[in-house]
Design an enzyme around this catalytic site. Sequence first.
Site, PDB file in Angstrom:
ATOM      1  N   HIS A  92     -11.442   2.127  10.817  1.00 16.22           N
ATOM      2  CA  HIS A  92     -10.975   3.510  11.018  1.00 16.22           C
ATOM      3  C   HIS A  92      -9.465   3.552  11.331  1.00 16.22           C
ATOM      4  O   HIS A  92      -8.993   4.476  11.991  1.00 16.22           O
ATOM      5  CB  HIS A  92     -11.739   4.208  12.150  1.00 16.22           C
ATOM      6  CG  HIS A  92     -13.227   4.122  12.035  1.00 16.22           C
ATOM      7  ND1 HIS A  92     -13.977   5.114  11.473  1.00 16.22           N
ATOM      8  CD2 HIS A  92     -14.101   3.148  12.409  1.00 16.22           C
ATOM      9  CE1 HIS A  92     -15.268   4.765  11.524  1.00 16.22           C
ATOM     10  NE2 HIS A  92     -15.359   3.581  12.064  1.00 16.22           N
TER      11      HIS A  92
ATOM     12  N   SER B 158      16.893   4.578  -2.177  1.00  5.47           N
ATOM     13  CA  SER B 158      16.856   6.028  -2.320  1.00  5.47           C
ATOM     14  C   SER B 158      18.171   6.522  -2.878  1.00  5.47           C
ATOM     15  O   SER B 158      19.235   5.983  -2.561  1.00  5.47           O
ATOM     16  CB  SER B 158      16.605   6.655  -0.956  1.00  5.47           C
ATOM     17  OG  SER B 158      17.078   7.985  -0.917  1.00  5.47           O
TER      18      SER B 158
ATOM     19  N   LYS C 296      17.246   3.510   3.139  1.00  7.70           N
ATOM     20  CA  LYS C 296      15.877   3.334   2.693  1.00  7.70           C
ATOM     21  C   LYS C 296      15.618   2.052   1.901  1.00  7.70           C
ATOM     22  O   LYS C 296      16.420   1.646   1.092  1.00  7.70           O
ATOM     23  CB  LYS C 296      15.460   4.525   1.812  1.00  7.70           C
ATOM     24  CG  LYS C 296      15.294   5.835   2.554  1.00  7.70           C
ATOM     25  CD  LYS C 296      14.203   5.818   3.606  1.00  7.70           C
ATOM     26  CE  LYS C 296      12.823   5.728   3.025  1.00  7.70           C
ATOM     27  NZ  LYS C 296      12.423   6.854   2.211  1.00  7.70           N
TER      28      LYS C 296
ATOM     29  N   GLU D 121       3.288   1.295  -3.970  1.00  5.49           N
ATOM     30  CA  GLU D 121       2.879   2.688  -4.186  1.00  5.49           C
ATOM     31  C   GLU D 121       2.421   2.919  -5.614  1.00  5.49           C
ATOM     32  O   GLU D 121       1.414   3.591  -5.863  1.00  5.49           O
ATOM     33  CB  GLU D 121       4.054   3.635  -3.903  1.00  5.49           C
ATOM     34  CG  GLU D 121       4.471   3.687  -2.449  1.00  5.49           C
ATOM     35  CD  GLU D 121       5.832   4.362  -2.301  1.00  5.49           C
ATOM     36  OE1 GLU D 121       5.897   5.591  -2.393  1.00  5.49           O
ATOM     37  OE2 GLU D 121       6.844   3.642  -2.124  1.00  5.49           O
TER      38      GLU D 121
END
Lengths: 464, 464, 464, 464
Positions: B156, B277, B283, B290
């Site tokens: 969880h 970025s 970044k 992803e």
Amino acid sequence: MEKPWGGRFKKSTHKLVENFTPSISFDKRLYRQDIEGSVAHAKMLAKTGIITEEEAELIIKGLDEIQEEIKTGKFEFKHELEDIHMNIEKRLIEKIGPVGGKLHTARSRNDQVTLDVHLYLKEEIDSVLELIVDLQKAIISLAEKNVETIMPGYTHLQRAQPISFAHHIMAYYYMLERDYGRLVDCYKRTDMMPLGAGALAGTSLPIDRKMTARLLGFSSIYENSIDAVSDRDFIMEFLSAAAILMTHLSRLGEELVLWSSAEFNFIEIDDGFATGSSIMPQKKNPDVAELVRGKSGRVFGNLMALLAVMKSLPLAYHSDMQEDKERLFDTVDTVKACLAVLSPMLITLKVNSENMRQAAEKGFTNATDVADYLVKKGVPFRKAHEIVGKMVLECIEKNKSLSELTIEEFKSLSPLIEEDIYNEISIKKCVESRNSCGGTSFENVRKNISRAKENIISKQKPLL
Amino acid sequence: MEKPWGGRFKKSTHKLVENFTPSISFDKRLYRQDIEGSVAHAKMLAKTGIITEEEAELIIKGLDEIQEEIKTGKFEFKHELEDIHMNIEKRLIEKIGPVGGKLHTARSRNDQVTLDVHLYLKEEIDSVLELIVDLQKAIISLAEKNVETIMPGYTHLQRAQPISFAHHIMAYYYMLERDYGRLVDCYKRTDMMPLGAGALAGTSLPIDRKMTARLLGFSSIYENSIDAVSDRDFIMEFLSAAAILMTHLSRLGEELVLWSSAEFNFIEIDDGFATGSSIMPQKKNPDVAELVRGKSGRVFGNLMALLAVMKSLPLAYHSDMQEDKERLFDTVDTVKACLAVLSPMLITLKVNSENMRQAAEKGFTNATDVADYLVKKGVPFRKAHEIVGKMVLECIEKNKSLSELTIEEFKSLSPLIEEDIYNEISIKKCVESRNSCGGTSFENVRKNISRAKENIISKQKPLL
Amino acid sequence: MEKPWGGRFKKSTHKLVENFTPSISFDKRLYRQDIEGSVAHAKMLAKTGIITEEEAELIIKGLDEIQEEIKTGKFEFKHELEDIHMNIEKRLIEKIGPVGGKLHTARSRNDQVTLDVHLYLKEEIDSVLELIVDLQKAIISLAEKNVETIMPGYTHLQRAQPISFAHHIMAYYYMLERDYGRLVDCYKRTDMMPLGAGALAGTSLPIDRKMTARLLGFSSIYENSIDAVSDRDFIMEFLSAAAILMTHLSRLGEELVLWSSAEFNFIEIDDGFATGSSIMPQKKNPDVAELVRGKSGRVFGNLMALLAVMKSLPLAYHSDMQEDKERLFDTVDTVKACLAVLSPMLITLKVNSENMRQAAEKGFTNATDVADYLVKKGVPFRKAHEIVGKMVLECIEKNKSLSELTIEEFKSLSPLIEEDIYNEISIKKCVESRNSCGGTSFENVRKNISRAKENIISKQKPLL
Amino acid sequence: MEKPWGGRFKKSTHKLVENFTPSISFDKRLYRQDIEGSVAHAKMLAKTGIITEEEAELIIKGLDEIQEEIKTGKFEFKHELEDIHMNIEKRLIEKIGPVGGKLHTARSRNDQVTLDVHLYLKEEIDSVLELIVDLQKAIISLAEKNVETIMPGYTHLQRAQPISFAHHIMAYYYMLERDYGRLVDCYKRTDMMPLGAGALAGTSLPIDRKMTARLLGFSSIYENSIDAVSDRDFIMEFLSAAAILMTHLSRLGEELVLWSSAEFNFIEIDDGFATGSSIMPQKKNPDVAELVRGKSGRVFGNLMALLAVMKSLPLAYHSDMQEDKERLFDTVDTVKACLAVLSPMLITLKVNSENMRQAAEKGFTNATDVADYLVKKGVPFRKAHEIVGKMVLECIEKNKSLSELTIEEFKSLSPLIEEDIYNEISIKKCVESRNSCGGTSFENVRKNISRAKENIISKQKPLL
């Protein structure tokens, strides 16, 4: 009511949550597997000395009584206890006292729930396999009666070449044969025991997983405890196999609908497998075939649902995975119902062989045979194709079939054509001559049916 | 341009249709398989006397030249010729004259196209299997370096119990092992030759399908000609196996994203596998992880698309089935790219073992071990669970970890607790003690890694 | 039992079919709508003189009693009567004699069933809209309390720029606003009455569809009888809107899970909305958030199922379409449960604003502001980006935040930087300065909240 | 090549990643929208004083030249520059020097990419709407020619009641009308400008979003910057609307396939919209209709893919979302191609009205009318249904149609039947008498066609 995990909580569960998170409404279906797993677990705990033999006996006796209570409808399932595991455990403690609390030693709901589903699915794959074989038998029986029933074979729903109806229907036998294989392969990957993984990391207690696996009839065990509680790929694989199977059944359903239309009129569905209309007194609808066709969508949806649920979940267990069971149960029920209803429906099917034959006579289904005739006389296939295309166009204009062309008309398009053409392109000859391996000739079809029957016999042993 | 099937048509194809029906834009990818199949077919036609040896030689020579033309980009694909089969055949006739038209004897595009896809998919399954093994190797190598790297195991997404990072990452090894198995099983059902089915009914020419199968390396042939040209379940099965595989990769992707967040900070992705970025100079984004995660959706969609396409199609071939190829190609490309990029990414991963360990120290991940301690002293597990729940609540209030409770505090909750508790619940001890089969103890993990390495070695032979 | 359509049949329904085709197990849920429709139909039949006023009264009285019987659980649903329509009609005839048989005049189950679903869905869209507004209110309330709660905004799960937590959570308000709009648009297309289409062709009886529509509260009627009974696009549209809504809720679920992890520790879920573990005493699991996330898959599956069912069905009604209801009911139940549980969960959420702020301070979330500072001094953005990239790299090496660089260090990378940099890049300033329309500045957020509250008030009227 | 975000990175991108993460291979399709957005952005930056008018002019001139370069195929797209945005920006800087770097001020790729897609989709919705209207016109034109063409209406693919072919085909007009409505509603939610959201938080620079929106023709702007860059529901909504539309087109495709089968023989597809067989010279395949039908699966898959991608993504932007574009482009292309090809296909369709009529004469399609006749004589409908059921059974046994029963035979089943029955149940009368609103009577159909034509005229204005 107090939760079995309530020690660390100060407030009680919100009433909306009491109706949202529990799975008992659907996982109670697993009570038999849950108890079976617990009995084996208790035996193992006793054998390894984690609990005493007396404790194990008490626990097993209690579980047996609970199983009887559930079977006879006397068990009261409680929503607040969340799931089948806790409902049974709580009742066990009620019946035999705190020693009941020892059953959950070296176990977590995380490994317990997936154990239950493994046990359940093993049984159900076996049932589905049996039903596949039943349907294959029905197909074979229908085929046996129709080896020499000639119908038009279709591509693009256009009449293409004459075929034996037995050959057509036997195509489904072979599809189901691969479905059978897929499910047997899926069974291998379902037949692995997760119990002993605990919450996710295994346990420090001296359990004997191999003993439990043996007691429960598993061939192997998960070798990584995190994998055991995190993954549901055996369910996804079953849903995939079921979805593919349903594409096959939906195609059969579509064909039954088509064939029983007034336009085709190739079959008549037995009254027992058709329904009427509330408004139109003349209607006899192929309801069952339509529903089989439609229910494929349901199974696709179940598969898609579980793929989306499992996507991107970090390890190990998440409550999202609780969504697996309803999808699985619904799929098992759907697939079994569809397979079961199709078998007697096929067996009672009335085949209008005369209509089939008449349809095969029309539509130039022997055009390829005219081309093949020319090929045998040395014309390159591509050229022969072109000649026959023109022949067909002439026939359409003259409203004739190919066999109705005079020998002069034939010769005007290709001087190579002789009188023997008429015999070569009779519908029956067209079917019989396609005797290449796997082709539609009566002899081939008979051979395949006989091989299929032998294969069916060899499958009579269940996997379990 | 005149169509190869134009004989029976009076009007030419509408220009919108010229852009709508052809498949050449994507099926040209199958040129190699198409030619391979044609060469084998030509050899068989010669051997069986359907064409002469000289004709076969001419045809094969022509096909070889065409293959070279395509490879070197000199071949002009024509939209009006619809597909790869007709493009090649037309060119063959251009090159060697009408004899080229003999190649299509005893063959239809219906059996030819599915032959090409079978050949293609056999190769590609093999490639995917190799890439799976590569990724498994990368996982093993990462695991070997991190047997004693302790991290919190999660359920969880809450810290649950301390585990070895190697144990966690090896869970993916086992998932991939089942993916491997699924693909091998799929290969069996892909390794069946459809050629010889003709349009749908077989042929009256004396072909030798077994010879062609042998030449093309197929283990078996479709036994029913209608089934051979009507079904695409081997593709659906591959897409299913790919979809399940992608759930696994997407979960790994999700974990890489989580772990490389500032909050977890468990790993650092190598600069070569991250991107920046356009606006935020600080970044470093886990772009690759992803995309792997996101691309699972694409594969699910491809599967859903083909299931929907195949649903309810009457036998035999329909043009709807032309939609199978783009879905398959996209899936193959996606799965291969994801597998390929993950291997070097894992190998270059920097593991922040100190951060992992610190996280494992916090979050009461040893609470189960306190309960197990009590169980070993004879407390029923359910009671022990309750005691420790209260202990945790007290710790939260006092802002202490469990190990920081005094012996008096321990005793006030259970008088059975002794000084040895501190040793029993040290994080390292917690990991080492979970030595049940499949558990996270270092010894277990080492054993599993070593077994995995042996298994990998045994797989070095390709299927093809 | 005799079927209401049995006249034309010689054999009775096979027992497997009796369990396969009936829909009564799920469509009994529509009893209220079915009776509502029948009452309006009876009134219209009387008004147009098709039946007498006395007959209509008898029928309506009978239907009222049946409704009461069902409500109070006294009604016996019969499987053999297939569906809710026939169950009610048969009971009506039992109660009032053959005149009950007049109710089905000028009506078919084909238009009756879709009428029931239209009535049902209109009500349920209204309920869902209310629940959306409730959740929007909960979001607004959470936002109001947290305008100045600063957290890191994330892209790629990497800390990007500091934002107001209220701004973040309000993003969901806007997503829900579009969901609301989609459902209102769907309502328009649901609010069309199919009744009067008969089996598919309309009727020769002088019915008054507009009267029935008025009695039932429909804004318009289907203008083509075949369309009325053949299409289910209003359901597909609802399922689509629900699926998109669920992507939003699943994202919120994911964030609640992330934020309540020990690593983020941004929120604490109220005990009432979390659950514990059967084995790990310390666990407090974000069960509800996980289930909301997981249940999105279920809704996607329902949509996919219905799309596949409807695909390629010729007009008009087919039994496949019977599969629509379970998918719809499950979707309605799922969406309502998820929306309902999230509202109180958000209201009781404890926000750890200090942890959020600390996270925002780290991670170079003000790097863009340094770049913007340079832009304001005339440096082209792309160049400024590059300078700050190097600055960040230096900070990582020196283990400093940007604010901790000395002015000399700043100047060494860009001589344009002055002492005012420190003020410009304080986290609070970074948030406050993003005051472009839609940006995260406190003032903007307050304005948006206040506008949202006005908007909510304007929505209080239900559609029905 | 150096990355535009490379400042903070020490190593270069891995070569596998160079082929994995870039989107330029597909997002170059958005070049026109990207430049349009940049030009508006530059004008706004100048107007608000963020850059000078001269700088803006230089930038705009550079962008215009780049647009020309791309249009004329002179632009070299670079993989290493990842996407269309960076490809254009880099080229701009090449052309006009560092001032080109100012264009990205107050903008991020996160808001830029979604801006491009909004602009693209607005245009494409408009194109799809136009194509829908074209298809509606084709349907109307086909309907106008066939008001009095009688065919059997079908339910369950069984002949049900006689209808006007115009009535049947007009059902599609109404489905398309709702599709149109759904797309107009989707347009509203697409017509919102995200630009100005920056990376996720807005900007501190004094931009004027309303000016940019005005320049780009947007009706509204996203009011929350995080929402603007995080959500893709406008695309999911379009894909949903497209999927529903495709269920409609696939049903039309299915009917065209059925009707052009030899068994139905209701229509003949124009040679221009059919294809032949490579092997069977007689074949004329409804290839286009099949492909339209099959391509629905593709669109369903695209929808499912994006739902799965968006599920559970935390805010704000993630690279997963890059997967949206290929799904969208493929859907737009597919839907447009299917709509475009159907219009001329319907217009050139040859309707075999005589065959349709003959089919309507058979199959007891007037049985409901016999029942209605009895109802008008006072028999309760349910009883009348039963009587006619028996009548049909008698007809089947005697191989008669209902109109062929003698008056004595009629009377033996119901003494209420008189001589006028023969007129009442003639097929033409059956159609004409169904004149209830929405029914199939010729008069109704003519009215609906005429209303549809007026409606079409009112739609001539594009949304853009």
